[in-house]
Design a protein around this motif. Structure first.
Motif, PDB file in Angstrom:
ATOM      1  N   GLY A  31       1.106  -1.265   0.213  1.00 47.03           N
ATOM      2  CA  GLY A  31       0.125   0.008   0.253  1.00 47.03           C
ATOM      3  C   GLY A  31       1.105   1.267  -0.174  1.00 47.03           C
TER       4      GLY A  31
ATOM      5  N   THR B 234     -16.018  -0.767   1.783  1.00 46.09           N
ATOM      6  CA  THR B 234     -14.476  -0.755   1.689  1.00 46.09           C
ATOM      7  C   THR B 234     -14.232   0.574   1.376  1.00 46.09           C
ATOM      8  OG1 THR B 234     -14.714  -3.587   0.501  1.00 46.09           O
ATOM      9  CG2 THR B 234     -12.412  -2.421   0.308  1.00 46.09           C
TER      10      THR B 234
ATOM     11  N   ALA C 131     -12.292   2.276   4.703  1.00 46.25           N
ATOM     12  CA  ALA C 131     -10.426   3.243   4.729  1.00 46.25           C
ATOM     13  C   ALA C 131     -11.001   4.526   4.921  1.00 46.25           C
ATOM     14  CB  ALA C 131     -10.612   2.367   3.314  1.00 46.25           C
TER      15      ALA C 131
ATOM     16  N   ARG D 266     -11.190   4.849   8.544  1.00 43.98           N
ATOM     17  CA  ARG D 266      -9.889   4.464   8.978  1.00 43.98           C
ATOM     18  C   ARG D 266      -8.860   5.133   8.675  1.00 43.98           C
ATOM     19  NH1 ARG D 266      -8.540   2.489  13.351  1.00 43.98           N
ATOM     20  NH2 ARG D 266      -8.051   4.297  13.468  1.00 43.98           N
TER      21      ARG D 266
ATOM     22  N   LEU E 183      -4.983   1.774   1.953  1.00 46.25           N
ATOM     23  CA  LEU E 183      -5.616   1.188   2.846  1.00 46.25           C
ATOM     24  C   LEU E 183      -6.482   0.327   1.724  1.00 46.25           C
ATOM     25  CD1 LEU E 183      -6.107   2.901   6.705  1.00 46.25           C
ATOM     26  CD2 LEU E 183      -4.833   0.751   5.856  1.00 46.25           C
TER      27      LEU E 183
ATOM     28  N   LYS F 135      -6.324  -3.599   1.211  1.00 47.75           N
ATOM     29  CA  LYS F 135      -5.849  -4.851   2.392  1.00 47.75           C
ATOM     30  C   LYS F 135      -4.060  -4.799   2.675  1.00 47.75           C
ATOM     31  CE  LYS F 135     -10.419  -5.862   3.602  1.00 47.75           C
ATOM     32  NZ  LYS F 135     -10.889  -4.542   3.340  1.00 47.75           N
TER      33      LYS F 135
ATOM     34  N   THR G  11      -0.611  -5.386   3.358  1.00 50.19           N
ATOM     35  CA  THR G  11       0.179  -6.478   4.184  1.00 50.19           C
ATOM     36  C   THR G  11       1.714  -5.161   4.717  1.00 50.19           C
ATOM     37  OG1 THR G  11       1.137  -7.746   2.735  1.00 50.19           O
ATOM     38  CG2 THR G  11      -0.541  -8.289   4.456  1.00 50.19           C
TER      39      THR G  11
ATOM     40  N   GLU H  24      -4.129  -2.204  14.016  1.00 50.52           N
ATOM     41  CA  GLU H  24      -5.263  -3.028  14.041  1.00 50.52           C
ATOM     42  C   GLU H  24      -5.217  -4.046  12.641  1.00 50.52           C
ATOM     43  OE1 GLU H  24      -9.154  -0.309  12.652  1.00 50.52           O
ATOM     44  OE2 GLU H  24      -7.894   0.849  14.998  1.00 50.52           O
ATOM     45  N   THR H  25      -4.522  -3.355  11.909  1.00 54.62           N
ATOM     46  CA  THR H  25      -4.525  -4.398  10.949  1.00 54.62           C
ATOM     47  C   THR H  25      -3.694  -5.189  10.643  1.00 54.62           C
ATOM     48  OG1 THR H  25      -3.008  -2.760   9.434  1.00 54.62           O
ATOM     49  CG2 THR H  25      -5.567  -3.098   9.228  1.00 54.62           C
TER      50      THR H  25
ATOM     51  N   CYS I 134      -0.401  -4.062  10.274  1.00 54.75           N
ATOM     52  CA  CYS I 134       0.353  -4.754   8.786  1.00 54.75           C
ATOM     53  C   CYS I 134       1.805  -4.040   8.816  1.00 54.75           C
ATOM     54  CB  CYS I 134      -0.167  -3.687   7.551  1.00 54.75           C
ATOM     55  SG  CYS I 134      -0.750  -2.008   8.046  1.00 54.75           S
TER      56      CYS I 134
END
Lengths: 266, 267
Positions: free
Chosen positions: A69, A99, A103, A106, A134, A137, A139, A168-169, A171
């Motif tokens: 990302g 989605t 995003a 977020r 984001l 999604k 990593t 949170e994610t 990543c």
């Protein structure tokens, strides 16, 4: 688990060798920050990882589950191009409405969807760029001086946001930053770059390394202590004292010294 | 048959070019490639001269030279040359060489004005097929690459991160530009092709909120300009190609005024 491995990376622009023998790894979930003076090849390194700069030699290995990302330093939208934030986030993959809304929420800008991209302020644009990153999604978030155009409270809020997203994610984050005190406080590892990797390791290790001090002066150690001090007293970034000190972005000067000078002026 | 009427053929030719020019012209405006369009169009005159010398049809010759010019400019643009100077040199020398080359063709009597300013009233049924075929190809090409082109236009690094190669998208635009120039040379002529690309798109800008909206509005304005311009040319006995461009220019003035008034009310 290793997400990204860069080995023996060399990049040339014409006859100039911008990067020589650069190696780095990014592990799952960690925040790695690249620091270095202007012209040290930080942006080039990130571009080589993104794939927009072709290395002269070397190897970049991505783990199979690596989803990048990318957040560029800035986004120039030509005023002749009408495009809403929502449409921008749908490029080029065609993500769903839900989605995109998630995003934007977020990234802390849930209401910007219908706004024109060209009309946004610098801080809003950075958050929209983060939201766009984001959507996929990721990593691994790749950030090129994401706060370059923001004021001090704005950039502190942005770094806090990135930290939240990471927690949170899960990543990983690989970012370039000029703001040494934030870097030292927020990173798991720091890579000091000046055409090659001068030194790398934990913030504590790097800030005392002689190579780092040769580039940034000894004052940054003081800046680290200063930040920790602020942190202990739990000043929020919105607090006028918390992040009120200015940065000249001139790495020939020590930041600790800068800080005292501004404080005396206040 | 209805296509037997030269006015009907001219109108259909004008609308065909306007439809191809709208989406392409939007990208020309967004990417600031206006001069790029000029250079390609001027080079087409050289292509016309070469085609006539070789006694072949004008369309492939104009298209080939336009493509070579567009690829040359495209290749040089990434290398840090002073672009406006370079384009000025290339565009006008291609035009000059084309005009000189045409003068050598003593055997054939050529109406040069027809290629500089277009000869839309002389469009044949065969020309019409070429124009609509070319326009369909351009619209299909841009429609197919639309999202990728848009991403690459906004930010090259973001495009790379999404697995899009901006250079390949630039090539798609270059190809579309060469086709458009080749089919439009008969309609508005080499000197006014860039006008048909840029003016409807620029006129559509204040009315649009999305890129798709701007391309569609530009197509509408372009087609309306062709209709009204041809009618005006018939009534006032003015040259057809320039009349179409004049109507488009008036549309631009009108939408700019509307945008200005709207901004004034907000402020």
């Amino acid at each position: 688990m290793t997400l990204l491995t860069v080995e023996n990376l060399h990049v040339r622009y014409g006859a100039t060798e911008v990067l020589r023998d650069v190696a780095l790894t990014v592990e799952k979930g960690e925040i790695v920050t690249i620091v270095g003076p202007n012209g040290s090849g930080k942006t080039t390194l990130l571009r080589a990882i993104v794939g927009s700069v072709r290395p002269a030699s070397g190897r970049i290995t991505r783990a199979p589950d690596l989803v990048p990302g990318y957040v560029p330093q800035r986004l120039h939208v030509d005023p002749t191009l009408p495009i809403t934030v929502e449409r921008f986030l749908r490029l080029p993959g065609g993500a769903s409405r839900a989605t995109i809304a998630a995003a934007l929420a977020r990234a802390g800008v849930p209401d910007l969807g219908p706004r024109q991209l060209a009309d946004l302020s610098g801080g809003q644009t950075q958050r929209v760029l983060l939201a766009r990153a984001l959507v996929a999604k990721p990593t691994l978030l790749l950030l090129d001086e994401p706060t370059a155009g923001l004021d001090q409270p704005g950039s502190a809020a942005f770094y806090r946001l990135i930290d939240e997203v990471r927690r949170e994610t899960g990543c990983a984050v690989l970012m370039i930053s000029h703001e040494l005190h934030v870097v030292m406080a927020a990173s798991d590892r720091v890579i000091c770059l000046n055409g090659h990797v001068c030194c790398h390791g934990t913030p504590e290790h790097v800030s005392t390394a002689p190579e780092y001090r040769a580039l940034f002066g000894t004052g940054t150690g003081g800046a680290l202590a200063l930040y920790r001090h602020d942190h202990d007293h739990s000043h929020g970034p919105g607090d006028p004292h918390g992040h009120g000190h200015s940065h000249s972005h001139d790495h020939g000067h020590s930041h600790g010294h800068d800080h005292k000078a501004t404080e005396a002026a206040e | 048959m209805i296509l037997d009427d030269f006015m009907v053929r001219a109108t259909l030719a004008g609308i065909g070019v306007a439809l191809a020019a709208a989406p392409l012209g939007s990208f020309v405006v967004w990417r600031r490639m206006a001069y790029f369009g000029d250079a390609t169009a001027h080079a087409a005159i050289l292509g016309v001269a070469l085609s006539l010398a070789l006694e072949m049809s004008v369309f492939p010759g104009a298209m080939a030279v336009a493509l070579v010019m567009a690829l040359t400019v495209s290749a040089l643009s990434g290398r840090g040359y002073a672009m406006d100077t370079l384009l000025g040199v290339l565009a006008h020398s291609a035009l000059a060489f084309g005009l000189v080359a045409v003068s050598f063709l003593s055997g054939i009597r050529i109406d040069l004005m027809a290629y500089l300013f277009g000869d839309i009233l002389a469009v044949s049924q065969g020309d019409l097929a070429v124009i609509w075929g070319g326009a369909a190809l351009v619209v299909a090409l841009i429609g197919w690459r639309w999202s990728a082109l848009l991403t690459a236009t906004l930010n090259e690094e973001l495009a790379h991160a999404s697995g899009i190669d901006p250079r390949r998208e630039q090539l798609v635009l270059t190809l579309a530009l060469a086709i458009t120039v080749a089919v439009a040379i008969k309609v508005v002529g080499a000197l006014l092709i860039a006008a048909l690309l840029i003016i409807p798109a620029a006129a559509a800008r204040p009315l649009a909120r999305t890129p798709e909206g701007m391309a569609l509005t530009a197509a509408g304005i372009g087609a309306a300009s062709a209709l009204v311009g041809l009618r005006a040319a018939y009534v006032f006995d003015t040259p057809a190609g320039p009349s179409i461009v004049c109507v488009a220019a008036l549309c631009f003035v009108a939408t700019s005024l509307v945008a200005g008034l709207r901004r004034g009310r907000q402020a």
